[in-house]
Structures are given as structure tokens and as C-alpha cells.
Design a protein around this motif. Structure first.
Motif, PDB file in Angstrom:
ATOM      1  N   GLU A   1       0.817  -1.215   0.000  1.00 19.75           N
ATOM      2  CA  GLU A   1       0.000   0.000   0.000  1.00 19.75           C
ATOM      3  C   GLU A   1       0.857   1.274   0.000  1.00 19.75           C
ATOM      4  OE1 GLU A   1      -4.220  -1.693   1.500  1.00 19.75           O
ATOM      5  OE2 GLU A   1      -2.929  -0.984   3.112  1.00 19.75           O
ATOM      6  N   MET A   2       0.496   2.266   0.818  1.00 20.88           N
ATOM      7  CA  MET A   2       1.158   3.560   0.721  1.00 20.88           C
ATOM      8  C   MET A   2       2.635   3.481   1.097  1.00 20.88           C
ATOM      9  SD  MET A   2       0.258   6.489  -0.405  1.00 20.88           S
ATOM     10  CE  MET A   2       1.457   7.771  -0.834  1.00 20.88           C
ATOM     11  N   THR A   3       2.968   2.605   2.033  1.00 17.72           N
ATOM     12  CA  THR A   3       4.382   2.501   2.393  1.00 17.72           C
ATOM     13  C   THR A   3       5.212   1.909   1.246  1.00 17.72           C
ATOM     14  OG1 THR A   3       3.726   0.510   3.626  1.00 17.72           O
ATOM     15  CG2 THR A   3       4.228   2.486   4.902  1.00 17.72           C
ATOM     16  N   ARG A   4       4.592   1.118   0.384  1.00 18.13           N
ATOM     17  CA  ARG A   4       5.297   0.624  -0.799  1.00 18.13           C
ATOM     18  C   ARG A   4       5.612   1.786  -1.749  1.00 18.13           C
ATOM     19  NH1 ARG A   4       5.408  -4.773  -2.913  1.00 18.13           N
ATOM     20  NH2 ARG A   4       5.994  -4.849  -5.105  1.00 18.13           N
ATOM     21  N   ILE A   5       4.683   2.746  -1.835  1.00 20.00           N
ATOM     22  CA  ILE A   5       4.923   3.944  -2.648  1.00 20.00           C
ATOM     23  C   ILE A   5       6.064   4.757  -2.043  1.00 20.00           C
ATOM     24  CG2 ILE A   5       3.866   6.016  -3.638  1.00 20.00           C
ATOM     25  CD1 ILE A   5       2.601   3.287  -4.536  1.00 20.00           C
ATOM     26  N   LEU A   6       6.021   4.942  -0.718  1.00 19.01           N
ATOM     27  CA  LEU A   6       7.094   5.673  -0.026  1.00 19.01           C
ATOM     28  C   LEU A   6       8.441   5.002  -0.250  1.00 19.01           C
ATOM     29  CD1 LEU A   6       5.545   6.431   3.504  1.00 19.01           C
ATOM     30  CD2 LEU A   6       5.777   8.005   1.591  1.00 19.01           C
ATOM     31  N   TRP A   7       8.443   3.694  -0.171  1.00 25.90           N
ATOM     32  CA  TRP A   7       9.672   2.894  -0.333  1.00 25.90           C
ATOM     33  C   TRP A   7      10.359   3.238  -1.651  1.00 25.90           C
ATOM     34  CZ3 TRP A   7      11.457   0.033   3.571  1.00 25.90           C
ATOM     35  CH2 TRP A   7      12.415  -0.955   3.338  1.00 25.90           C
TER      36      TRP A   7
ATOM     37  N   ARG B   1      -6.584   6.900  -1.384  1.00 27.66           N
ATOM     38  CA  ARG B   1      -6.637   8.227  -2.009  1.00 27.66           C
ATOM     39  C   ARG B   1      -5.620   8.328  -3.144  1.00 27.66           C
ATOM     40  NH1 ARG B   1      -6.056  12.098   3.032  1.00 27.66           N
ATOM     41  NH2 ARG B   1      -5.382  13.522   1.391  1.00 27.66           N
ATOM     42  N   TYR B   2      -4.449   7.761  -2.925  1.00 22.46           N
ATOM     43  CA  TYR B   2      -3.378   7.808  -3.932  1.00 22.46           C
ATOM     44  C   TYR B   2      -3.807   7.115  -5.226  1.00 22.46           C
ATOM     45  CZ  TYR B   2       1.112   6.686  -6.152  1.00 22.46           C
ATOM     46  OH  TYR B   2       2.141   6.533  -7.053  1.00 22.46           O
ATOM     47  N   ILE B   3      -4.434   5.927  -5.125  1.00 22.38           N
ATOM     48  CA  ILE B   3      -4.817   5.196  -6.343  1.00 22.38           C
ATOM     49  C   ILE B   3      -5.984   5.855  -7.066  1.00 22.38           C
ATOM     50  CG2 ILE B   3      -3.843   2.986  -5.630  1.00 22.38           C
ATOM     51  CD1 ILE B   3      -6.570   2.080  -4.727  1.00 22.38           C
ATOM     52  N   LYS B   4      -6.674   6.765  -6.374  1.00 26.15           N
ATOM     53  CA  LYS B   4      -7.709   7.566  -7.041  1.00 26.15           C
ATOM     54  C   LYS B   4      -7.122   8.808  -7.709  1.00 26.15           C
ATOM     55  CE  LYS B   4     -11.449   6.422  -3.813  1.00 26.15           C
ATOM     56  NZ  LYS B   4     -12.266   6.977  -2.703  1.00 26.15           N
ATOM     57  N   GLY B   5      -5.814   8.994  -7.546  1.00 28.06           N
ATOM     58  CA  GLY B   5      -5.166  10.162  -8.136  1.00 28.06           C
ATOM     59  C   GLY B   5      -5.205  11.392  -7.248  1.00 28.06           C
ATOM     60  N   GLU B   6      -5.652  11.234  -6.006  1.00 31.39           N
ATOM     61  CA  GLU B   6      -5.715  12.374  -5.088  1.00 31.39           C
ATOM     62  C   GLU B   6      -4.356  12.606  -4.427  1.00 31.39           C
ATOM     63  OE1 GLU B   6      -8.826  11.650  -2.288  1.00 31.39           O
ATOM     64  OE2 GLU B   6     -10.333  11.230  -3.840  1.00 31.39           O
ATOM     65  N   GLU B   7      -4.101  13.842  -4.018  1.00 29.76           N
ATOM     66  CA  GLU B   7      -2.834  14.187  -3.372  1.00 29.76           C
ATOM     67  C   GLU B   7      -2.806  13.635  -1.950  1.00 29.76           C
ATOM     68  OE1 GLU B   7      -0.402  18.082  -3.836  1.00 29.76           O
ATOM     69  OE2 GLU B   7      -1.635  18.381  -2.049  1.00 29.76           O
ATOM     70  N   THR B   8      -1.639  13.170  -1.524  1.00 26.73           N
ATOM     71  CA  THR B   8      -1.456  12.690  -0.158  1.00 26.73           C
ATOM     72  C   THR B   8      -0.326  13.467   0.506  1.00 26.73           C
ATOM     73  OG1 THR B   8       0.145  10.994  -0.808  1.00 26.73           O
ATOM     74  CG2 THR B   8      -2.182  10.356  -0.770  1.00 26.73           C
ATOM     75  N   SER B   9      -0.391  13.540   1.815  1.00 25.02           N
ATOM     76  CA  SER B   9       0.684  14.138   2.601  1.00 25.02           C
ATOM     77  C   SER B   9       1.076  13.122   3.660  1.00 25.02           C
ATOM     78  CB  SER B   9       0.207  15.458   3.233  1.00 25.02           C
ATOM     79  OG  SER B   9       1.256  16.076   3.959  1.00 25.02           O
ATOM     80  N   THR B  10       1.849  12.119   3.233  1.00 26.10           N
ATOM     81  CA  THR B  10       2.189  10.974   4.073  1.00 26.10           C
ATOM     82  C   THR B  10       3.576  11.138   4.664  1.00 26.10           C
ATOM     83  OG1 THR B  10       0.900   9.621   2.525  1.00 26.10           O
ATOM     84  CG2 THR B  10       2.215   8.459   4.172  1.00 26.10           C
ATOM     85  N   ASN B  11       3.681  10.955   5.963  1.00 27.22           N
ATOM     86  CA  ASN B  11       4.941  11.109   6.686  1.00 27.22           C
ATOM     87  C   ASN B  11       5.838   9.895   6.430  1.00 27.22           C
ATOM     88  OD1 ASN B  11       6.982  11.417   8.591  1.00 27.22           O
ATOM     89  ND2 ASN B  11       5.609  12.187  10.172  1.00 27.22           N
ATOM     90  N   SER B  12       7.008  10.142   5.887  1.00 30.44           N
ATOM     91  CA  SER B  12       7.917   9.057   5.513  1.00 30.44           C
ATOM     92  C   SER B  12       9.095   8.913   6.477  1.00 30.44           C
ATOM     93  CB  SER B  12       8.458   9.306   4.103  1.00 30.44           C
ATOM     94  OG  SER B  12       9.013  10.612   4.017  1.00 30.44           O
ATOM     95  N   MET B  13       9.072   9.621   7.603  1.00 33.40           N
ATOM     96  CA  MET B  13      10.239   9.658   8.488  1.00 33.40           C
ATOM     97  C   MET B  13      10.650   8.272   8.993  1.00 33.40           C
ATOM     98  SD  MET B  13      11.644  12.695   9.027  1.00 33.40           S
ATOM     99  CE  MET B  13      12.247  12.833  10.713  1.00 33.40           C
ATOM    100  N   ALA B  14       9.719   7.498   9.518  1.00 36.98           N
ATOM    101  CA  ALA B  14      10.092   6.203  10.091  1.00 36.98           C
ATOM    102  C   ALA B  14      10.605   5.246   9.014  1.00 36.98           C
ATOM    103  CB  ALA B  14       8.917   5.581  10.837  1.00 36.98           C
ATOM    104  N   THR B  15      10.019   5.310   7.824  1.00 37.01           N
ATOM    105  CA  THR B  15      10.487   4.455   6.731  1.00 37.01           C
ATOM    106  C   THR B  15      11.883   4.882   6.280  1.00 37.01           C
ATOM    107  OG1 THR B  15       8.196   4.137   6.006  1.00 37.01           O
ATOM    108  CG2 THR B  15       9.906   3.558   4.439  1.00 37.01           C
ATOM    109  N   LEU B  16      12.114   6.193   6.208  1.00 33.93           N
ATOM    110  CA  LEU B  16      13.452   6.693   5.870  1.00 33.93           C
ATOM    111  C   LEU B  16      14.466   6.265   6.926  1.00 33.93           C
ATOM    112  CD1 LEU B  16      15.492   8.397   4.296  1.00 33.93           C
ATOM    113  CD2 LEU B  16      14.612  10.419   5.517  1.00 33.93           C
ATOM    114  N   PHE B  17      14.096   6.378   8.218  1.00 35.15           N
ATOM    115  CA  PHE B  17      15.028   6.019   9.283  1.00 35.15           C
ATOM    116  C   PHE B  17      15.273   4.509   9.335  1.00 35.15           C
ATOM    117  CE2 PHE B  17      15.980   9.574  12.379  1.00 35.15           C
ATOM    118  CZ  PHE B  17      15.672  10.600  11.500  1.00 35.15           C
ATOM    119  N   ALA B  18      14.345   3.712   8.805  1.00 32.25           N
ATOM    120  CA  ALA B  18      14.628   2.278   8.673  1.00 32.25           C
ATOM    121  C   ALA B  18      15.786   2.072   7.699  1.00 32.25           C
ATOM    122  CB  ALA B  18      13.381   1.540   8.190  1.00 32.25           C
ATOM    123  N   TRP B  19      15.736   2.788   6.586  1.00 29.62           N
ATOM    124  CA  TRP B  19      16.822   2.712   5.602  1.00 29.62           C
ATOM    125  C   TRP B  19      18.140   3.235   6.174  1.00 29.62           C
ATOM    126  CZ3 TRP B  19      17.665   0.186   1.260  1.00 29.62           C
ATOM    127  CH2 TRP B  19      16.583  -0.267   0.504  1.00 29.62           C
TER     128      TRP B  19
END
Length: 402
Positions: free
Chosen positions: A18-24, A316-334
Motif C-alpha cells: 500500500e502507501m508505504t510501498r509507494i514511499l519505499w 486516495r493515492y490510487i484515485k489520483g488524489e494528493e497525499t501528505s504521508t509522513n515518511s520519516m520512520a520508513t526513511l530512518f529504517a533505511w
């Protein structure tokens, strides 16, 4: 542009849902691949591929972490009945995190990412609280049964010599459910030593909490093992370090933690740690601001975000709508995985990259640019709310300005 940082040994990369895959994908494209000659062994732990491989891919990924010592994982879906129907799954597959934790027999340490402009909801908290979560057994390895007609549920133990012992769980006169959990002394011992060692590394007090007054055998075993290992192996080390270990009931621990200023390691059984780490993350700001690392007894490390797949944003993303998703924890995993890879392999450039990237991410928020979830919590007078990709671009700009 400077030459990319080279890697000698790959990270185990576990993609998710889902959205975290997009963030990834965005994090790799915007913040990693321009600067690092990224070397990974890739496993797709997205729900569709787990279903197609009958979850073999999760086991393979865990074994790869054993081989390469460091892994980084995207958030994944643990399917319920609704997800089975939505994805047309063959089975209601178990939690990938639970599977990986069981194979590595490690302990999960979760710590919030602190930024100056977001004050904890608990006013007394001044220092990060690390939740240490046992990584084996309990409800994540339980056996469950739905009882639909009168029956007697029993625990039956069949020993190697052929003898048996039985214990009645409940005599059901009406429909109900039953669950059986287990744990292993060796796993509890690994958990205890990991917590004691982590406390010594951080020079922080260690609190351990269960409910031994109710669970007089299962939870009490945890309490006894912790105390035995502390007394025989760690008491003098803790005294020399000027730190403390103590046990308390889980409900008392909650009250103590809320009244504290933070700065301790709070060790919990598997399910307790799952719940309490979410509570700590939320009270410090956001689930998207919680780091998580699984540490195994033989020195393997698996980094991930402590939150879920951000389903609402994904729809919302797959409908083409804008998202404001926090990617900090996923970035800090990397960054956590890259730093550990650099430490293990003696690649100073990797560890320095991780430090600089985390500094740039925190600086972005502290200068007033953030995703919507943080803007609702931030006490800065002037805030700039950006969308998912813009936030990563803002981090990139500050990283390159260092």
C-alpha cells in the motif's frame, strides 16, 4: 556530482504494501540511489506475492537476514477476513513481522524520533522512551479454535516417554473461542540478555513488566528468568554503569511511565510491546515517527518502521488524489540499516551518509516544513505543509546543502 558510495555486502531489502510501498520507491529514487551504489537482495513481501508463494518469500527473507546480517523492511499487511476477501487470498497468512521475529529469535527495540518543535502529549516526558518487545511466541504463534457446540477444552501434554498430563481449560456449554500460546526458556533468556545489553549500551534504566499476579506460570516464568540472569550476570555491571533494573506489573508500569520524564528502556512481552510502542509513539507525536530494529542473539539486525501500511492514504493515492504521508520512520529504517551495514563492513561513508540524511530530515521539520500529520502537532508559528513527494525533496535539498 560526487562518486556514489560503494557497498560490499548487500542489505536484505523487503518490499511491502500500500502507501508505504509507494514511499519505499520514492525514498530509494530521491534520497538513496543518487548517492549510494545501492546493493540489496530483494524480496517482495507485498501481500499478493506472499499469497502466490504461500508465504515462502517471508521465510526466505528471514533466512537471508541470517546470511547477510542486516535487513530493511517496508510495512506489510497482516490479513484479516476482510483482506482475504479484498485480495482473494488462498489463506489468512500470518504476520510477516511475527514470522521473521520467530526465525531470528530477536528483540525489537522501538524509539521515537524527537524533533524540537513537537512536544509530547505527556508533558512530563523530556527524553525518548525505548520499548523493547520480545520477538517470539504469545498470540503471534498461538493456536486457535472456534467452538460451536458444547465441549470440554483441554491442554494435553504428551511426553517423550509416552506419559500424558491434562489440564481443563473450560467446559463450554455455549459457543466460544479458545487459544493456546507458548514460549521458550531459551527465547526468554535471549530477550532478557538483549535488554540488559541494550540498557548498558545506552546507559539507561531498564524496566520490565508482565502480569505475573494473574498469569502465575506463563508470565511468572518471564519474571523469574529476567531476575535470575540479572542477579548472575548483570547486577554488578548495572551498578558500575549507575543504572537500575526493576520489575513491575504491566498496569503499574503504564502509570509509572506516564508520570516519568522518559529516558528508560521499557521491556514488554510480544503483544504488550506491540500495543505500548504505539502508545509511546503517538504520545511523542506520530506513529510515523517511531524507529524499530530487531536484534537477534547472533548479531543480525532488521530495521523497519513501527507503523502500518497507511491504507487510507493509499486508497486516495490510487484515485489520483494528493497525499501528505509522513515518511520519516520508513526513511530512518533505511538509514539505520545503511549505518549498521557501514559499521559491520568498515565503510565510513555509509555511516556518515546515514547521519547526514537523518540530520537533514529532522532539520526539515524543525525549520517548519512537514507533512500534514505533524503540522497538526507542531507548535511553530509558521508551518509549510507539503505533500508526500515534496517532503522528500525538501529533505534532499537540506542534505545537499550540508
Amino acid at each position: 556530482m560526487a562518486e556514489k558510495i560503494k557497498m560490499n555486502i548487500p542489505l536484505v531489502e523487503m518490499d511491502g504494501d500500500e502507501m508505504t510501498r509507494i514511499l519505499w520507491k520514492l525514498i530509494k529514487e530521491i534520497l538513496l540511489q543518487p548517492y549510494i551504489d545501492l546493493k540489496t537482495e530483494y524480496y517482495d513481501l507485498g501481500l499478493k506475492n506472499r499469497d502466490e508463494t504461500e508465504d515462502r518469500v517471508t521465510v526466505d527473507a528471514a533466512n537471508a537476514i541470517k546470511k547477510y546480517k542486516v535487513g530493511v523492511k517496508c510495512a506489510t499487511i497482516t490479513p484479516n477476513a476482510q483482506r482475504v476477501e479484498e485480495y482473494n487470498l488462498k489463506s489468512m497468512w500470518k504476520s510477516p513481522n511475527g514470522t521473521i521475529r520467530a526465525i531470528l529469535d530477536g528483540t525489537v527495540f522501538r524509539t521515537p524520533i524527537i524533533v524540537n518543535c513537537i512536544k509530547p502529549l505527556v508533558k512530563t516526558w523530556k527524553k525518548p522512551i525505548t520499548v523493547a518487545r520480545h520477538a517470539y511466541g504469545d498470540v503471534y504463534k498461538d493456536v486457535e479454535y472456534r467452538i460451536q457446540k458444547p465441549a470440554k477444552a483441554e491442554l494435553v501434554f504428551t511426553f517423550e516417554d509416552g506419559s500424558e498430563a491434562r489440564q481443563t481449560i473450560h467446559e463450554f456449554e455455549t459457543p466460544g473461542v479458545v487459544a493456546a500460546m507458548h514460549n521458550l526458556d531459551d527465547s526468554i533468556k535471549s530477550f532478557a540478555r538483549a535488554c540488559f545489553n541494550y540498557a548498558l549500551d545506552l546507559k539507561q534504566d531498564l524496566w520490565f513488566a508482565t502480569k505475573d499476579t494473574i498469569s502465575k506460570t506463563y508470565d511468572h516464568r518471564f519474571k523469574d528468568i529476567f531476575q535470575e540472569i540479572y542477579d548472575s550476570e548483570y547486577r554488578e555491571k548495572f551498578q558500575d554503569a549507575g543504572i537500575e533494573y526493576f520489575y513491575t506489573l504491566i498496569d503499574d508500569a503504564v502509570a509509572r511511565v506516564v508520570r516519568s520524564e522518559g529516558g528508560m528502556i521499557w521491556a514488554c512481552k510480544n503483544y504488550d510491546g506491540d500495543v505500548m510502542s504505539d502508545m509511546v509513539a503517538t504520545a511523542f507525536g506520530s506513529l510515523a515517527m517511531m524507529t524499530s530494529v530487531l536484534v537477534s542473539p547472533d548479531g543480525c539486525y532488521e530495521y523497519e518502521a513501527a507503523h502500518g501500511t497507511v491504507t487510507r492514504h493509499y486508497y486516495r493515492y490510487i484515485k489520483g488524489e494528493e497525499t501528505s504521508t509522513n515518511s520519516m520512520a520508513t526513511l530512518f529504517a533505511w538509514t539505520g540499516a545503511l549505518r549498521k551495514r557501514g559499521e559491520l563492513d568498515g565503510i565510513k561513508g555509509l555511516t556518515e551518509f546515514a547521519d547526514k540524511m537523518e540530520k537533514a530530515a529532522i532539520q526539515t521539520i524543525e525549520e517548519g516544513t512537514m507533512t500534514k500529520d505533524l503540522a497538526l502537532l507542531c507548535d511553530l508559528p509558521d508551518k509549510k505543509v507539503v505533500n508526500t513527494e515534496q517532503f522528500l525533496m525538501e529533505i534532499k535539498k537540506r542534505f545537499e546543502d550540508q
